[in-house]
Design an enzyme around this catalytic site. Structure first.
Site, PDB file in Angstrom:
ATOM      1  N   GLY A  71       0.924  -1.036  -0.087  1.00 32.09           N
ATOM      2  CA  GLY A  71       0.097   0.038   0.114  1.00 32.09           C
ATOM      3  C   GLY A  71       0.864   1.146   0.038  1.00 32.09           C
ATOM      4  O   GLY A  71       0.800   2.113  -0.799  1.00 32.09           O
ATOM      5  N   THR A  72       1.672   1.416   1.132  1.00 29.59           N
ATOM      6  CA  THR A  72       2.786   2.422   0.814  1.00 29.59           C
ATOM      7  C   THR A  72       3.171   2.699  -0.376  1.00 29.59           C
ATOM      8  O   THR A  72       3.261   3.880  -0.942  1.00 29.59           O
ATOM      9  CB  THR A  72       3.967   2.271   1.926  1.00 29.59           C
ATOM     10  OG1 THR A  72       3.295   2.090   3.166  1.00 29.59           O
ATOM     11  CG2 THR A  72       4.547   3.374   2.013  1.00 29.59           C
ATOM     12  N   ASN A 159      -8.100   3.675   8.714  1.00 25.34           N
ATOM     13  CA  ASN A 159      -7.609   2.463   9.382  1.00 25.34           C
ATOM     14  C   ASN A 159      -7.829   2.482  10.863  1.00 25.34           C
ATOM     15  O   ASN A 159      -7.948   1.714  11.625  1.00 25.34           O
ATOM     16  CB  ASN A 159      -6.138   2.294   9.238  1.00 25.34           C
ATOM     17  CG  ASN A 159      -5.389   3.643   8.888  1.00 25.34           C
ATOM     18  OD1 ASN A 159      -5.781   4.363   8.376  1.00 25.34           O
ATOM     19  ND2 ASN A 159      -4.243   3.563   9.921  1.00 25.34           N
ATOM     20  N   GLN A 189      -7.571  -0.318   3.323  1.00 30.45           N
ATOM     21  CA  GLN A 189      -8.264  -0.907   4.541  1.00 30.45           C
ATOM     22  C   GLN A 189      -9.891  -1.282   3.971  1.00 30.45           C
ATOM     23  O   GLN A 189     -10.620  -1.986   4.528  1.00 30.45           O
ATOM     24  CB  GLN A 189      -8.584   0.156   5.601  1.00 30.45           C
ATOM     25  CG  GLN A 189      -7.242   0.260   6.542  1.00 30.45           C
ATOM     26  CD  GLN A 189      -6.858  -0.964   7.159  1.00 30.45           C
ATOM     27  OE1 GLN A 189      -7.715  -1.973   7.357  1.00 30.45           O
ATOM     28  NE2 GLN A 189      -5.650  -1.143   7.616  1.00 30.45           N
ATOM     29  N   SER A 209      -3.677  -3.716  -0.769  1.00 30.32           N
ATOM     30  CA  SER A 209      -2.352  -4.326  -0.233  1.00 30.32           C
ATOM     31  C   SER A 209      -2.755  -5.658   0.044  1.00 30.32           C
ATOM     32  O   SER A 209      -3.767  -5.968   0.762  1.00 30.32           O
ATOM     33  CB  SER A 209      -1.890  -3.496   1.129  1.00 30.32           C
ATOM     34  OG  SER A 209      -0.844  -4.063   1.688  1.00 30.32           O
ATOM     35  N   HIS A 211      -1.481  -7.941   2.466  1.00 31.53           N
ATOM     36  CA  HIS A 211      -1.359  -8.234   3.957  1.00 31.53           C
ATOM     37  C   HIS A 211      -2.555  -7.839   4.687  1.00 31.53           C
ATOM     38  O   HIS A 211      -2.729  -8.210   5.774  1.00 31.53           O
ATOM     39  CB  HIS A 211       0.096  -7.873   4.709  1.00 31.53           C
ATOM     40  CG  HIS A 211       0.195  -6.596   4.841  1.00 31.53           C
ATOM     41  ND1 HIS A 211       0.139  -6.306   6.313  1.00 31.53           N
ATOM     42  CD2 HIS A 211       0.569  -5.337   4.218  1.00 31.53           C
ATOM     43  CE1 HIS A 211       0.127  -4.788   6.244  1.00 31.53           C
ATOM     44  NE2 HIS A 211       0.555  -4.601   5.268  1.00 31.53           N
ATOM     45  N   THR A 247      12.439  -7.241 -10.657  1.00 32.63           N
ATOM     46  CA  THR A 247      11.956  -8.490 -11.084  1.00 32.63           C
ATOM     47  C   THR A 247      10.745  -8.871 -10.221  1.00 32.63           C
ATOM     48  O   THR A 247      10.755  -8.469  -8.988  1.00 32.63           O
ATOM     49  CB  THR A 247      13.235  -9.318 -10.576  1.00 32.63           C
ATOM     50  OG1 THR A 247      14.000  -9.401 -11.582  1.00 32.63           O
ATOM     51  CG2 THR A 247      12.767 -11.174 -10.814  1.00 32.63           C
ATOM     52  N   CYS A 338       2.011   1.942  12.086  1.00 33.61           N
ATOM     53  CA  CYS A 338       3.005   2.896  11.740  1.00 33.61           C
ATOM     54  C   CYS A 338       3.359   3.723  12.686  1.00 33.61           C
ATOM     55  O   CYS A 338       4.640   4.342  12.663  1.00 33.61           O
ATOM     56  CB  CYS A 338       2.737   3.489  10.493  1.00 33.61           C
ATOM     57  SG  CYS A 338       2.277   2.448   9.114  1.00 33.61           S
TER      58      CYS A 338
HETATM   59  N1  PLP Z   1      -3.029   2.792   3.520  1.00 36.63           N
HETATM   60  C1  PLP Z   1      -3.917   2.511   4.724  1.00 36.63           C
HETATM   61  C2  PLP Z   1      -5.092   2.786   4.892  1.00 36.63           C
HETATM   62  C3  PLP Z   1      -3.336   1.436   5.552  1.00 36.63           C
HETATM   63  O1  PLP Z   1      -4.082   1.159   6.731  1.00 36.63           O
HETATM   64  C4  PLP Z   1      -1.836   0.913   5.323  1.00 36.63           C
HETATM   65  C5  PLP Z   1      -1.409  -0.074   6.320  1.00 36.63           C
HETATM   66  O2  PLP Z   1      -1.660  -0.054   7.546  1.00 36.63           O
HETATM   67  C6  PLP Z   1      -1.289   1.382   4.154  1.00 36.63           C
HETATM   68  C7  PLP Z   1      -1.830   2.189   3.593  1.00 36.63           C
HETATM   69  C8  PLP Z   1       0.166   0.922   3.870  1.00 36.63           C
HETATM   70  O3  PLP Z   1       0.112  -0.436   3.392  1.00 36.63           O
HETATM   71  P1  PLP Z   1       1.235  -1.415   3.536  1.00 36.63           P
HETATM   72  O4  PLP Z   1       1.394  -1.936   4.734  1.00 36.63           O
HETATM   73  O5  PLP Z   1       1.049  -2.519   2.548  1.00 36.63           O
HETATM   74  O6  PLP Z   1       2.388  -0.537   2.761  1.00 36.63           O
END
Ligand code: PLP
Length: 397
Positions: A71-72, A159, A189, A209, A211, A247, A338
């Site tokens: 996601g990041t 989140n 989310q 994302s 995970h 890759t 985070c």
């Molecule tokens: N965006 C939201 C709303 C999230 O809750 C998160 C992770 O907690 C992310 C982005 C980031 O995703 P990733 O952990 O896959 O980098």
């Protein structure tokens, strides 16, 4: 000690069958998907099968799915990549407006903060406020869009407090003001907890994302609508049409594809279960804990993720509560994973109007499809015990 995991918005446990698939493919599929011989071609085929599975859960064409590390990265690529493209190809000749909200995940918020720094003169950055339940005010949203606006990035679901924004309506408003505005949505989310349909949302870009949906970590995707241009953040080979070279993470991509499939097929069943569990947890907390201290539910009742509870226990330090629960094998958080190591109050809780003190009295419980009512009963009972004990300690002092 049986562990009780209640922090699924931080991450979800890997689905067992996906774990087995990854282990199996990890050995077999060592070929580089770009290689011209058989084992490379098999890897390529599996990556493309996964792309189809990801495309299906968000209702787009497979050519519009770009794999990333999560996601990041998807958020960074969407925001920085689209602005870099506009800047590079001469479409930014004056100061341009870019809009987001105060409650975004840090992987969006900090990109906008960077772009608002003094040295970066190209952008007039708007951080939209939210109401007490984490919803963007539509009137403020409308009035923030001016003729200089080029990009909007707003999350689908928060989140920490679970609020779900009316993205479809926002896209309509933005495009009616200026059809060239690029609209990005962080749906990390939202995916698998509410329906995500990029065609219905008419969104330009959307981040997801793996995970967060019981797939492996370190893999995600960015949906880029055909016709939307991105200038890459990394330069290298031709993978992902050169927009995201490197890759491919073949096994994780395969796992992500399976996670999307399982989430799509079991969607109704999972939502029903989560909704039931959340109702049970909320009622138990109100019944058992309201008697001993003030309880404030921060998450909205409606238009909220079916798994997310944000609860404030008056006078109870959340770090202490979380660490005492941890000793009992019960895992909850104070908010975003985070920021959990920083001592600052959550920017989301402050944005919804909580004082720093109340923010420090808040815990997040985010449920998953593996949870049971029995686990929730145990967890709420432990919270009650800890609060009672803690109050005694406070009183003694
Ligand atoms: N965006 C939201 C709303 C999230 O809750 C998160 C992770 O907690 C992310 C982005 C980031 O995703 P990733 O952990 O896959 O980098």
């Amino acid at each position: 000690m049986k562990e009780i995991y209640l922090d699924h918005n931080a991450t979800t446990p890997l689905n067992n069958s996906i774990g087995r698939i990854i282990n199996k493919y990890g050995k077999l599929l060592y070929g580089n998907p770009s290689s011209p011989y058989k084992i490379g071609k098999i890897s390529r085929m599996e990556v493309e099968k996964s792309r189809e599975k990801v495309a299906r859960i968000i209702n787009c064409s497979k050519d519009e799915v770009y794999f990333t590390s999560g996601g990041t990265e998807s958020n960074n690529l969407a925001i920085q990549g689209s602005l870099n493209y506009l800047r590079r190809f001469g479409k930014i000749n004056a100061k341009k407006r870019i809009i987001t909200t105060e409650i975004e995940h840090l992987s969006v918020l900090n990109v906008f903060k960077e772009l608002s720094k003094e040295g970066v003169k190209n952008y007039d950055v708007v951080f939209l406020p939210v109401d007490n339940f984490g919803f963007v005010d539509m009137e403020k949203f409308k009035s923030s869009i001016d003729s200089n606006t080029i990009l909007i990035s707003i999350m689908l679901a928060n989140n920490e407090v679970g609020s779900i924004q009316s993205i479809k309506e926002m896209v309509k408003i933005a495009k009616s003001k200026n059809k060239n505005i690029i609209f990005h949505c962080d749906a990390v989310q939202g995916l698998a907890k509410i329906r995500v349909d990029v065609k219905d949302l008419e969104i330009d870009m959307l981040s997801i994302s793996s995970h967060k949906i019981y797939g492996p970590k370190g893999v995600g995707a960015l949906y880029i609508r055909k016709g939307v241009n991105i200038y890459p953040l990394f330069f290298g080979g031709h993978q992902e049409k050169s927009i995201r070279p490197g890759t491919e993470n073949v096994c994780s991509i395969i796992g992500f594809g399976y996670a999307c499939n399982l989430s799509r097929v079991n969607f109704d069943k999972n939502i029903e279960l989560l909704t039931e569990l959340k109702k049970y947890a909320t009622n138990r907390i109100l019944q058992e804990i309201k008697k001993i201290t003030n309880v404030r539910i921060n998450n909205p009742e409606n238009n909220c993720l079916p798994n997310t509870l944000s609860i404030c226990f008056d006078g109870i330090d959340n770090e202490l509560l979380i660490s005492l629960l941890n000793k009992e094998g019960i895992y909850v958080s104070s908010g975003s994973a985070c920021t959990s190591e920083s001592l600052e109050s959550s920017h989301v809780l402050l944005a919804i109007g909580l004082s720093p003190n109340l923010a420090r009295n808040t815990i997040r419980i985010s449920l998953g499809i593996g949870n049971t009512k029995k686990e929730l009963k145990i967890a709420v009972g432990k919270i009650r015990k800890i609060i009672l004990k803690n109050k005694l300690i406070l009183r003694k002092n």
